[in-house]
Design a protein around this motif. Structure first.
Motif, PDB file in Angstrom:
ATOM      1  N   ALA A  46       0.838  -1.205   0.000  1.00 36.34           N
ATOM      2  CA  ALA A  46       0.000   0.000   0.000  1.00 36.34           C
ATOM      3  C   ALA A  46       0.871   1.253   0.000  1.00 36.34           C
ATOM      4  N   ALA A  47       1.976   1.234   0.769  1.00 35.26           N
ATOM      5  CA  ALA A  47       2.877   2.391   0.816  1.00 35.26           C
ATOM      6  C   ALA A  47       3.518   2.632  -0.538  1.00 35.26           C
ATOM      7  N   TYR A  48       3.854   1.553  -1.254  1.00 38.38           N
ATOM      8  CA  TYR A  48       4.445   1.715  -2.591  1.00 38.38           C
ATOM      9  C   TYR A  48       3.436   2.356  -3.538  1.00 38.38           C
ATOM     10  N   LYS A  49       2.203   1.892  -3.522  1.00 40.92           N
ATOM     11  CA  LYS A  49       1.196   2.417  -4.444  1.00 40.92           C
ATOM     12  C   LYS A  49       0.875   3.886  -4.175  1.00 40.92           C
ATOM     13  N   LYS A  50       0.924   4.286  -2.898  1.00 41.32           N
ATOM     14  CA  LYS A  50       0.588   5.664  -2.544  1.00 41.32           C
ATOM     15  C   LYS A  50       1.810   6.590  -2.550  1.00 41.32           C
ATOM     16  N   GLY A  51       3.018   6.015  -2.498  1.00 41.34           N
ATOM     17  CA  GLY A  51       4.214   6.816  -2.294  1.00 41.34           C
ATOM     18  C   GLY A  51       4.703   7.551  -3.526  1.00 41.34           C
ATOM     19  N   ASP A  52       5.584   8.536  -3.278  1.00 39.85           N
ATOM     20  CA  ASP A  52       6.222   9.252  -4.373  1.00 39.85           C
ATOM     21  C   ASP A  52       7.437   8.458  -4.862  1.00 39.85           C
ATOM     22  N   ALA A  53       8.152   8.984  -5.838  1.00 40.96           N
ATOM     23  CA  ALA A  53       9.281   8.265  -6.440  1.00 40.96           C
ATOM     24  C   ALA A  53      10.348   7.927  -5.400  1.00 40.96           C
ATOM     25  N   LYS A  54      10.599   8.846  -4.474  1.00 41.39           N
ATOM     26  CA  LYS A  54      11.624   8.616  -3.450  1.00 41.39           C
ATOM     27  C   LYS A  54      11.227   7.471  -2.536  1.00 41.39           C
ATOM     28  N   THR A  55       9.968   7.463  -2.104  1.00 39.71           N
ATOM     29  CA  THR A  55       9.479   6.387  -1.229  1.00 39.71           C
ATOM     30  C   THR A  55       9.548   5.044  -1.945  1.00 39.71           C
ATOM     31  N   ARG A  56       9.127   5.018  -3.198  1.00 41.79           N
ATOM     32  CA  ARG A  56       9.123   3.760  -3.947  1.00 41.79           C
ATOM     33  C   ARG A  56      10.538   3.214  -4.125  1.00 41.79           C
TER      34      ARG A  56
END
Length: 738
Positions: free
Chosen positions: A224-234
């Protein structure tokens, strides 16, 4: 340990059942049927979420059990069995039952598939509607592991097996007559096992730390964090996934691989290439369907090979993708690049009749040392053998005898031609085909391999097509036998087969049946993207092939759904701009999509799709009529016109049925009259959902009379009376286009 636990359980259950009825309470009851004991879930029950928290894999469950100190509870379920249905549809959706299961790490095993796919085209998980957070593939894949470890060779459901931290079975509950007995065993059994460690509050951890966790709750949070995250988070999540060597975050990597960001897709493939767990094999295989550079493709195939000693599936996929990525050394596809749609000669350059053999015999006698004359006689003799059933109509025994002698003569003459120096591929072709049709299949395959290696691209006759088909069959059978015996097989076999079919698709005498065969084989191998490409290329050549359109409908409906099925035919119509040839198939696709919507109770979508089916059939008929036609084409038009009118009538009747279900009697009345007007002889035909127009009309008539709608009832009764009453008997129903 297992036997003792089961004996104790059996003794306790026997004691329970021996109690007086008043002591048993709601467990057995007095004179209750199984249906009363295990009430079936309603549609409202199934609509509730499954509240039992299941881990995704057995390895994950073992790791979580060690982390938490909780024992594992294995739940085994079976579709259609009354107690299993009750557990899955009612009990697993109740909060009090979910609380009872909380002291355990739970896994679910069921061999039945409820969704056609486990992931969508963007890599998102598709949860099983029966069991919640797991996919169908996960509860199917875990079943053989459970069966091997704990089931003692007996597949029984429903069943609940507790496993302690040492991997030893603590208890096994099955064949219990009520839910209370099951729940008591689960509750009491937990008390006899060591206490769990202090509870872990997973939601308090930073999401990057949760990447290392195998728990389903943490995996879901990371995805879920990957789908909602920005490029840096991903990127941070993917970097963390690379470091979690013993805990592949496969669903996280899948999201990246099939996402729209090419850089993230590349990073995820790099992480996947470093995987060391056998479970990664499936994702590696899927990842190879995405466009990538050769270096990454080679790295992923190398990963499959490394995993091969741990996983049969990895070894299998390594062979498949190596074969697809390599070039056949036997079949040279490039030499056939410019060949397509040329005129072709008769088999072996002659009619295959007795006169042709006599002519070739005379030529061989005149030129006894000429290899060309001798091989032409061998080819003519083989053609005569193939024609034997036509020459001896009504006497199959004599035809078989004559063919056998001709096959023997053809082989003998081919050997003589070989000694005289005849062209190698022609000799091998005659020998391969003579052996093949006389039943010596294995020997024929050896000669077919020789023939196709020397096959000249200029030969577009029947013999080259036939020997390519035999060669492809030989590779298919070899691969199939190796798979059944769990043996490794040379990847070049698949390269050979794929190359042979690539030529057959271009060959003037190639058929749509060969495309279907190639497609089915690739689909059996599990190479969906290549199978789709073969189907697309096949339709480009054989645009009005009913067999290929059937495969297309099945594939799109299975993997993408009814809306995508209609969209696919919109694409085909736009791409080929040939409504006359494609319109009927587009109409039938809309009928299939509409039936699918009806099964899911999407009634308005069904009405709209049936309407589009009518429109597409009408457009196809008009487009065909507008074209210049030969007499033969006019005959085909009249045949297709009858079929199209039947289909239109069935679409109107289906719209009438949906309107009836929605309580819209006026619309149902108009549609059923339109059906009778368009094709009265279709009144007794069964549609895709099993009902006939006549049955729908009779149901509607009864309700119109009940509701005192006398005018409509009178008109409908008159329409029914004007039909031949024999037509109201059920018939075979709507057929797909031919």
């Amino acid at each position: 340990m297992r036997c003792t636990n089961r004996l104790l359980l059996a003794a306790s259950l026997f004691a329970l059942l021996a109690l007086p009825a008043h002591a048993q309470g709601d467990r057995v009851g007095q004179g209750l049927s199984r249906e009363q004991m295990w009430p079936a879930p309603s549609a409202d029950d199934w609509a509730k979420p499954c509240l039992i928290h299941f881990e995704r894999t057995w390895a994950d469950a073992v790791a979580v059990a060690k982390e938490t100190g909780k024992p594992i509870l294995v739940c085994i379920n079976m579709d259609g069995e009354i107690a299993s249905e009750h557990h899955a549809g009612i009990r697993y959706r109740q909060r009090e039952v979910a609380e009872l299961y909380k002291p355990y790490v739970c896994v679910i095993a069921s061999v039945y598939r409820h969704n056609p796919r486990d992931h969508d085209d963007k890599g998102n998980r598709i949860p099983c509607p029966r069991f919640g957070g797991v996919t169908c593939g996960e509860h199917i894949w875990i079943e053989p592991i459970i069966f091997e470890k704990f089931c003692d060779g007996r597949r029984i459901a429903p069943r609940h097996i507790a496993v302690d931290l040492e991997g030893t079975e603590a208890y096994d509950v099955f064949y219990v007559n009520d839910t209370a007995g099951v729940f008591d065993a689960i509750r009491d059994g937990r008390k006899k096992l060591p206490p769990a460690k202090a509870p872990i509050v997973r939601g308090d951890r930073p999401v990057l730390e949760r990447v290392a966790s195998p728990a389903a709750e943490d995996r879901a949070a990371v995805e879920a964090a990957y789908k909602k995250g920005d490029a840096k988070t991903r990127r941070s999540l993917l970097e963390a996934a690379k470091k979690a060597e013993n805990n592949d975050q496969l669903d996280l990597l899948r999201l990246a691989i099939f996402g729209l960001d090419a850089n993230m897709s590349r990073e995820a493939r790099n992480a996947l290439a470093k995987s060391k767990t056998p479970g990664a094999a499936g994702l590696v295989g899927d990842a190879l369907s995405v466009p990538m550079d050769d270096a990454q493709r080679d790295a992923l195939i190398a990963t499959l090979k490394k995993l091969g000693h741990l996983s049969l599936r990895a070894r299998w996929l390594a062979g498949v993708h190596t074969g697809l990525a390599s070039t056949s050394s036997t079949v040279d596809v490039n030499r056939w690049a410019g060949v397509a749609g040329a005129e072709y000669p008769a088999p072996f350059g002659g009619s295959g009749g007795v006169q042709h053999v006599e002519e070739r015999t005379a030529a061989a006698q005149e030129r006894p040392s000429d290899p060309a004359a001798r091989i032409e006689l061998a080819e003519a003799t083989l053609a005569l053998a193939l024609k034997a059933p036509e020459l001896f109509v009504g006497n199959p025994r004599l035809a078989k005898l004559a063919a056998r002698h001709s096959y023997e003569d053809a082989q003998r003459l081919a050997k003589e031609a070989e000694k005289l120096g005849a062209t190698k591929w022609r000799v091998a072709t005659v020998r391969a085909l003579a052996m093949y049709y006389s039943g010596e299949r294995q020997k024929s395959y050896e000669h077919a391999a020789i023939a196709v290696k020397e096959l000249p691209p200029g030969d577009t006759g029947w013999s080259s097509m036939a020997v390519l088909t035999v060669f492809a069959e030989s590779r298919w059978k070899a691969i199939q036998a190796a798979v059944k015996e769990n043996k490794n097989w040379p990847p070049e076999w698949l390269s050979d087969l794929h190359a042979a079919h690539a030529i057959l698709l271009r060959h003037p005498m190639g058929t749509d049946g060969q495309v279907v065969w190639h497609y089915d084989f690739l689909d059996w191998l599990g190479i969906r993207y290549r199978a789709s490409r073969v189907l697309r290329d096949g339709l480009a050549r054989f645009l009005d092939s009913p067999r290929l359109h059937e495969k297309l409908r099945e594939r799109v409906l299975k993997y993408r759904g009814p809306d995508a099925l209609e969209a696919e035919y919109d694409r085909l119509l736009n791409e080929h701009n040939d409504t006359a040839r494609l319109g009927r198939f587009a109409g039938y696709a809309s009928m299939v999509a509409a039936d699918s919507h009806r099964r899911a109770r999407r009634f308005q979508k069904a009405m709209d799709a049936y309407g589009r089916a009518i429109q597409r059939y009408e457009e196809a008929m008009a487009a065909t009529l507008a074209k210049p036609m030969t007499e033969m084409e006019r005959g085909a038009y009249r045949y297709n016109n009858r079929n199209s009118s039947h289909a239109i009538a069935m679409a109107h009747a289906s719209r009438a049925r949906v309107a009836y279900q929605l309580g819209d009697d006026e619309t149902a009345f108009k549609e059923i009259l339109a059906s009778f007007k368009r094709s009265p002889i279709s009144a007794g035909s069964r549609g895709g959902l099993g009902e006939t127009p006549g049955e729908t009309a009779q149901m509607l008539l009864a309700r119109l009379r009940k509701d005192n709608k006398e005018q409509l009832a009178g008109e409908l009764a008159a329409a029914l009376s004007n039909l031949d009453q024999k037509l109201l008997a059920p018939d075979i129903g709507l057929q797909e286009p031919e």
